[in-house]
Structures are given as structure tokens and as C-alpha cells.
Design a protein around this motif. Structure first.
Motif, short mmCIF file in Angstrom:
data_model
loop_
_atom_site.label_atom_id
_atom_site.label_comp_id
_atom_site.label_asym_id
_atom_site.label_seq_id
_atom_site.Cartn_x
_atom_site.Cartn_y
_atom_site.Cartn_z
N UNK A 1 1.78 1.83 -3.60
CA UNK A 1 0.63 2.29 -4.38
C UNK A 1 0.30 3.74 -4.08
N UNK A 2 0.41 4.15 -2.81
CA UNK A 2 0.15 5.54 -2.45
C UNK A 2 1.16 6.47 -3.11
N UNK A 3 2.41 6.05 -3.17
CA UNK A 3 3.43 6.87 -3.82
C UNK A 3 3.17 6.98 -5.33
N UNK A 4 2.68 5.91 -5.94
CA UNK A 4 2.37 5.97 -7.37
C UNK A 4 1.20 6.91 -7.64
N UNK A 5 0.23 6.94 -6.74
CA UNK A 5 -0.89 7.88 -6.89
C UNK A 5 -0.42 9.32 -6.83
N UNK A 6 0.67 9.56 -6.10
CA UNK A 6 1.24 10.91 -6.02
C UNK A 6 2.15 11.24 -7.19
N UNK A 7 2.27 10.30 -8.13
CA UNK A 7 3.05 10.55 -9.33
C UNK A 7 4.49 10.10 -9.26
N UNK B 1 0.82 -1.22 0.00
CA UNK B 1 0.00 0.00 0.00
C UNK B 1 0.85 1.26 0.00
N UNK B 2 2.02 1.20 0.63
CA UNK B 2 2.91 2.37 0.62
C UNK B 2 3.38 2.67 -0.79
N UNK C 1 10.20 5.78 -5.85
CA UNK C 1 9.64 4.87 -4.84
C UNK C 1 10.75 4.07 -4.17
N UNK C 2 11.67 3.58 -4.98
CA UNK C 2 12.78 2.80 -4.43
C UNK C 2 13.62 3.64 -3.47
N UNK C 3 13.94 4.87 -3.87
CA UNK C 3 14.85 5.70 -3.09
C UNK C 3 14.18 6.34 -1.87
N UNK C 4 12.93 6.74 -2.01
CA UNK C 4 12.27 7.52 -0.95
C UNK C 4 11.32 6.71 -0.08
N UNK C 5 10.86 5.57 -0.56
CA UNK C 5 9.89 4.79 0.21
C UNK C 5 10.48 3.46 0.68
N UNK C 6 11.00 2.66 -0.26
CA UNK C 6 11.46 1.32 0.07
C UNK C 6 12.77 1.35 0.85
N UNK C 7 13.76 2.07 0.32
CA UNK C 7 15.10 2.03 0.92
C UNK C 7 15.13 2.54 2.35
N UNK C 8 14.45 3.66 2.70
CA UNK C 8 14.48 4.09 4.12
C UNK C 8 13.91 3.07 5.09
#
Length: 286
Positions: free
Chosen positions: A180-186, A177-178, A192-199
Motif C-alpha cells: 500500500x505504501x508503494x502504491x501511494x508513491x505511484x 502495508x508495504x 511493486x512486484x519487482x522492487x518490493x515483493x521479490x526482494x
């Protein structure tokens, strides 16, 4: 407060029981920490019998370290730091990139790729020694000879199945879901890899960082295949040379061994919090 122990010693009461627990704990400390203490003390001790070590120093000296420095141990130590520094960075970059593809993407042959990566953990270094030396002597596509260079020790450790598997399993447990939410924000895949997954993978990065550092630092077979002269020796390989030199005393060898041990200890202490968080996260998710 009651402290349970694996040996069941918490059930014992009274002074004899306390003395028994103290004796058992002391013996355990001596068994596990005794060799390290002997190494530490003997490295600072004067010339001694090569067949014995001591836990109680009669006097301390730095002559063993001075003699080790005269044997170019610092140069070998520098080579080890270069190899482990660039090798670990390359290994982490490859591991997180491969893990992201394996954990978050679906493509034909995914299970086959995963199986091939897993199979590399089943092959001992001795089997891969000759093929690896042939590849390093003439790297496919670019046709570069890496034998006799530090790069020849760095490139092969760039991909390690253990690190890829750890990162893959950790990324699979991150809620989709994290993403998918990032994809909705463009956000795209890279963002996504650098700002959502990696942290969110910092605990796993601590685990693969410590294990990767230890694996690269302790490499012996790879430097043995690549190094053609002593100028490219790493510290583990140099210890073999020092041991075979009859003019080098046991104290000098122990001093060099202590220098080889310290970086691994420092790395673990520096990354201990992330390492424990990674192990705890794996235990909770399991």
C-alpha cells in the motif's frame, strides 16, 4: 556446556558413556555417509569386482573418468546443464509470477485454480507419461513437435506445483502495508512486484531454487519420453545406457555417477545460506 540430543545421549556421563556416544555417532556417519564415500573412492579405484565397493583405496587412478569421457559422458553432462539451466529459470519465473497472482490478488475461481495446482502433485509421472508425450508431439495452439529436442525436456518442468505453493505461502506473509505504501508513491503492480515483493522473497527463492534444481537434474521419465537418440540424452538417462553396456566396467559407471552427483552438491553449497534462511523463516512464521 550441555548439548541436548534427540537420542537423549547427553544424560550419560563418564568414559563408558563417551565411548558409547562416539560409537553411536560413528555408526550414524557410516550409515549415512558410507555409500557416498564408497562411491567417491571406487570412482578413483582401478577395475574391481562389480559386486563390492571399498572405503579404503589401495591405489587411485583417473582411468575410469577417461573411459567415461570416451563414452560421451561430458556431452550428456552438457545436455543436463542446458536442461536444468533454462528449465530452472523458466520454473522460477513461472512460480513467482503465479504466486504473486495467487497471494496478492483476488479474482473469481481463485480457490479452484489453487486446488488444480495442488492436484498436480498427487499424480505420479507414470500416469502423465502418455498424455505428456502426445502434447509434446503436437503442442496445442502453436502445433510444434518438441519430441527429439532439449526444449521438450525444458518446457514441461517450467511449472511445478511445489515451487508455486512455497512462493505463494511466503508472499502471503509479506505485510500488505508495504504494498500500500508503494502504491501511494505511484508504483504499479509490476514495480511493486519487482522492487518490493521479490526482494523480500530471497529466502523462498533459495528453497525453490535448490529443490527445483534437484528435481530437474534427476529427471528420468521426461528425457526417456523426449529423447529419440543418444545425442539428446541427459546424464541420468545415460547412466541407464552405461549400466546396460557389458563392456563398461563398474568403475566407469561409478565415475559417471559421481559426475551426476557433484552438481547437486555444488548447488546446495552455493545456495545453502538462502536455503536455511527460507526454512528458518517458514518455521518462525509457522
Amino acid at each position: 556446556m550441555r548439548h541436548d540430543t534427540a537420542l537423549g545421549l547427553d544424560a550419560l556421563r563418564g568414559r563408558p558413556a563417551k565411548f558409547g556416544r562416539f560409537l553411536v555417532y560413528t555408526m550414524l556417519v557410516l550409515v549415512f555417509a558410507g555409500p557416498l564415500l564408497a562411491l567417491l573412492v571406487s570412482a578413483f579405484a582401478p577395475a574391481q569386482d562389480p559386486t563390492s565397493l571399498t572405503l579404503i583405496p589401495r591405489s587411485l587412478t583417473l582411468e575410469n573418468f577417461r573411459a567415461a569421457i570416451r563414452r560421451d559422458v561430458l556431452h550428456y553432462l552438457f545436455n543436463s546443464f542446458v536442461v536444468v539451466g533454462f528449465g530452472l529459470l523458466l520454473q522460477i519465473a513461472v512460480s513467482v509470477s503465479a504466486a504473486y497472482a495467487l497471494a496478492r490478488k483476488r479474482f473469481p475461481g481463485l480457490r479452484l485454480v489453487f486446488l488444480l495446482i495442488l492436484s498436480t502433485m498427487m499424480l505420479p509421472e507414470e500416469i502423465l507419461a502418455i498424455p505428456l508425450s502426445l502434447v509434446l508431439a503436437d503442442v496445442p495452439l502453436v502445433h510444434i513437435n518438441l519430441i527429439g529436442t532439449l526444449a521438450g525436456m525444458i518446457v514441461p518442468v517450467g511449472a511445478w506445483a511445489f515451487s508455486i505453493l512455497v512462493m505463494t505461502e511466503f508472499m502471503r506473509d509479506i505485510p500488505v502495508e508495504l504494498e500500500e505504501a508503494a502504491r501511494l508513491d505511484g508504483a504499479g503492480d509490476l514495480r511493486i512486484f519487482w522492487s518490493v515483493i521479490l526482494p523480500l522473497c530471497k529466502p523462498a527463492l533459495g528453497v525453490i531454487g535448490i529443490f527445483g534444481f534437484t528435481m530437474i537434474w534427476d529427471q528420468y521419465m521426461l528425457p526417456l519420453l523426449v529423447a529419440q537418440d543418444s545425442g539428446h540424452f541427459t546424464l541420468p538417462l545415460a547412466l541407464r545406457t552405461l549400466r546396460s553396456d557389458e563392456q563398461v566396467g563398474i568403475g566407469v559407471l561409478l565415475a559417471a555417477s559421481l559426475l551426476a552427483l557433484l552438481p547437486s552438491v555444488v548447488a546446495f553449497v552455493a545456495m545453502q545460506r538462502q536455503f536455511m534462511r527460507g526454512l528458518t523463516s517458514g518455521a518462525v512464521k509457522g
